[in-house]
Write a protein that holds these residues in place. Structure first.
Motif, mmCIF file in Angstrom:
data_model
loop_
_atom_site.group_PDB
_atom_site.id
_atom_site.type_symbol
_atom_site.label_atom_id
_atom_site.label_comp_id
_atom_site.label_asym_id
_atom_site.label_seq_id
_atom_site.Cartn_x
_atom_site.Cartn_y
_atom_site.Cartn_z
ATOM 1 N N ILE A 326 0.931 -1.489 0.047
ATOM 2 C CA ILE A 326 -0.144 0.029 0.083
ATOM 3 C C ILE A 326 0.814 2.137 -0.037
ATOM 4 O O ILE A 326 1.657 1.430 0.709
ATOM 5 N N LEU A 327 0.324 1.617 -0.804
ATOM 6 C CA LEU A 327 1.159 3.335 -0.912
ATOM 7 C C LEU A 327 0.567 4.452 0.195
ATOM 8 O O LEU A 327 -0.693 4.921 -0.491
ATOM 9 N N LEU A 328 1.121 4.777 0.778
ATOM 10 C CA LEU A 328 1.164 6.062 1.783
ATOM 11 C C LEU A 328 0.277 6.921 1.178
ATOM 12 O O LEU A 328 -0.637 7.202 1.084
ATOM 13 N N TYR A 329 1.011 7.507 0.126
ATOM 14 C CA TYR A 329 0.089 8.390 -0.836
ATOM 15 C C TYR A 329 0.489 8.134 -2.149
ATOM 16 O O TYR A 329 1.114 8.580 -3.094
ATOM 17 N N PRO A 330 -0.717 7.462 -2.524
ATOM 18 C CA PRO A 330 -0.579 7.104 -4.057
ATOM 19 C C PRO A 330 -1.111 8.369 -5.228
ATOM 20 O O PRO A 330 -1.798 9.467 -4.486
ATOM 21 N N ILE A 331 -0.692 8.145 -6.123
ATOM 22 C CA ILE A 331 -0.605 9.603 -7.109
ATOM 23 C C ILE A 331 -2.329 9.496 -7.096
ATOM 24 O O ILE A 331 -3.331 9.056 -7.612
ATOM 25 N N GLY A 332 -2.391 10.984 -7.714
ATOM 26 C CA GLY A 332 -3.667 12.033 -7.795
ATOM 27 C C GLY A 332 -4.240 11.698 -6.426
ATOM 28 O O GLY A 332 -5.428 12.474 -6.336
ATOM 29 N N SER A 333 -3.704 11.352 -5.350
ATOM 30 C CA SER A 333 -3.922 12.065 -4.062
ATOM 31 C C SER A 333 -3.397 13.156 -2.984
ATOM 32 O O SER A 333 -2.750 14.321 -3.862
ATOM 33 N N ILE A 334 -3.784 14.422 -3.130
ATOM 34 C CA ILE A 334 -3.725 15.693 -2.373
ATOM 35 C C ILE A 334 -3.176 15.689 -0.675
ATOM 36 O O ILE A 334 -3.577 14.930 -0.446
ATOM 37 N N VAL A 335 -2.324 16.322 -0.758
ATOM 38 C CA VAL A 335 -0.982 16.215 0.007
ATOM 39 C C VAL A 335 -0.656 17.501 0.609
ATOM 40 O O VAL A 335 -0.611 18.684 0.263
ATOM 41 N N VAL A 336 -1.080 17.284 2.198
ATOM 42 C CA VAL A 336 -0.181 18.695 2.470
ATOM 43 C C VAL A 336 1.316 18.780 3.163
ATOM 44 O O VAL A 336 1.383 17.789 3.423
ATOM 45 N N ILE A 337 2.454 19.418 2.515
ATOM 46 C CA ILE A 337 3.835 19.778 3.484
ATOM 47 C C ILE A 337 3.373 20.152 4.690
ATOM 48 O O ILE A 337 3.423 21.037 4.671
ATOM 49 N N ARG A 338 3.756 18.878 5.433
ATOM 50 C CA ARG A 338 3.445 19.788 6.937
ATOM 51 C C ARG A 338 5.633 19.957 7.656
ATOM 52 O O ARG A 338 4.958 21.181 8.536
ATOM 53 N N GLU A 339 6.442 19.406 7.031
ATOM 54 C CA GLU A 339 7.579 19.660 7.581
ATOM 55 C C GLU A 339 8.830 18.868 6.605
ATOM 56 O O GLU A 339 8.277 17.930 5.577
ATOM 57 N N THR A 340 9.755 20.130 6.113
ATOM 58 C CA THR A 340 10.894 19.833 5.885
ATOM 59 C C THR A 340 12.406 19.951 5.681
ATOM 60 O O THR A 340 11.774 20.769 6.854
ATOM 61 N N SER A 341 13.101 19.620 6.081
ATOM 62 C CA SER A 341 14.347 19.446 6.699
ATOM 63 C C SER A 341 14.835 20.859 5.391
ATOM 64 O O SER A 341 15.084 21.537 6.614
ATOM 65 N N SER A 342 14.688 21.381 5.237
ATOM 66 C CA SER A 342 14.925 23.167 4.064
ATOM 67 C C SER A 342 13.906 24.368 4.759
ATOM 68 O O SER A 342 14.447 25.081 4.476
#
Length: 403
Positions: A326-342
């Motif tokens: 199972i992919l946590l974030y399937p293609i075509g799903s909308i995601v919010v970026i909560r954190e990145t190292s940069s």
């Protein structure tokens, strides 16, 4: 293209993936510009989510495990088997005295259910999975409330087959699991109300009937395929649990990797390995489609819940295998970026465009909205170059704006 809740769709939006009626007829084709009439038709058809075109030069294309033709063919075969089951059960039904009295005399069950078409569909599904080297379920299926049980059976079969492949099952064993998955709920044909309600909507009497459906499913298959012993046991046990809290027999599981060639061990009265796989596939699909709790889980939420129950309700090794397919974030799903190292793009929203084959938690995203939900010029970013990434999947860009 991205998936969206039907209540968030506006007139003028363009349909991304074709929709079909309960009988398999085309309802609306991909590329159709939606208007109020079309949206009403989609709601009447029971769809709660649909895919929309983004209208960009770059489109995320969801990758189903099987072709649309194979999916529709399987759903149709399951539907026909249910119709035949209802006819067979009606012939064996005496006058019921109460809502909880099924009035069914299995000894009077004369008609068998023709599952020839289902057998062919399972063979086709296995061939497609092997030929295409399918290893992951990189897709959020769009289901209709009206024909949920048939679509559910199809996706549970796909999940079960992918899990069986993870454990190195032979084609024969995959076939047994596939047939069992497509027919695991056919016993509900005797209780039409169970085809319409989620677990949370059932009354006490309906829950009592619900606990009988694995038995009726097994008996119907037994009438059609008397020698399919493994399939009989798999269907009967798909609601059993590792700790013995399931039904209808209250069997337990050894909670070991389901790779033993000894599929049936009647002396120990434990769940068979096929049933442990089917149980996990069944629960995951129900969570994803809001059928068990009337709330939709994202893949990450569903997997997290099942991991917390692994070893108690579900075979731990099967759940671990589920996290691989199972992919946590399937293609075509909308995601919010909560954190990145940069620290870049935190709060921005985008559509998952491509999967990172090495680390699925760092996909390639087509950014489309800023941190307050306003549209921006689409920008492709590859999160593989971030040391730290935390994403949250949502069903629409307007969701979770205040979080």
């Amino acid at each position: 293209m991205h998936i969206v809740n039907i209540d968030k769709v506006k007139s003028g939006d363009i349909l991304g993936k074709s929709l079909f009626s309960g009988t398999g007829e085309l309802l609306l084709a991909s590329g159709f510009r939606l208007d109020d009439g079309a949206l009403d038709a989609i709601r009447r058809a029971g769809y709660r989510h649909i895919y929309l075109m983004d209208g960009d030069s770059i489109e995320a294309i969801p990758q189903d495990v099987i072709s649309e033709a194979s999916r529709l063919g399987t759903i149709s075969a399951v539907r026909n088997a249910f119709i035949e089951a209802q006819k067979a059960l009606q012939e064996a039904t005496s006058k019921a005295k109460s809502a909880s009295d099924t009035g069914v005399n299995i000894a009077e069950l004369k008609r068998s259910v023709d599952i020839t078409a289902l057998k062919q569909q399972v063979s086709d599904l296995i061939r497609d999975i092997i030929d295409q080297n399918s290893r992951v379920f990189n897709y959020i299926p769009v289901k209709s409330n009206i024909d949920y049980v048939y679509q559910h059976a199809t996706d549970v079969a796909l999940l079960a087959l992918l899990l069986a492949q993870e454990f190195g099952y032979s084609v024969r064993d995959m076939y047994a699991i596939g047939i069992s998955a497509l027919l695991h709920d056919i016993g509900k044909a005797i209780f039409p109300v169970l085809l319409e309600k989620s677990d949370a909507q059932m009354t006490r009497d309906e829950r009592m009937m619900y606990r009988e459906h694995p038995t009726y499913s097994m008996l119907l298959l037994k009438k059609s395929s008397p020698q399919a012993y493994i399939e009989h046991a798999t269907i009967l046990q798909h609601h059993e649990r590792v700790d013995g809290s399931g039904f209808p027999q209250g069997l337990k599981s050894k909670n070991i990797p389901p790779i033993s060639a000894n599929a049936l061990d009647r002396k120990e009265k434990m769940m068979i390995r096929h049933a442990e796989i089917l149980a996990v596939a069944d629960e995951y699909d129900n969570l994803m489609n809001g059928h068990s709790k009337q709330s939709f889980f994202t893949p990450e939420q569903a997997l997290s819940k099942m991991k917390s129950e692994a070893g108690r309700l579900w075979n731990s090794y099967v759940v671990k295998a589920l996290t691989r397919i199972i992919l946590l974030y399937p293609i075509g799903s909308i995601v919010v970026i909560r954190e990145t190292s940069s620290k870049r793009f935190v709060g921005y929203r985008g559509v998952v465009y491509e999967t990172n084959q090495i680390d699925q938690t760092r996909p390639i995203i087509l950014l489309k909205w800023n941190s307050v939900g306003a549209p921006i010029t689409p920008k492709v970013i590859d999160l593989a170059y971030e040391n730290v990434v935390r994403l949250e999947m949502v069903l629409d860009v307007s969701d979770s704006l205040d979080n």
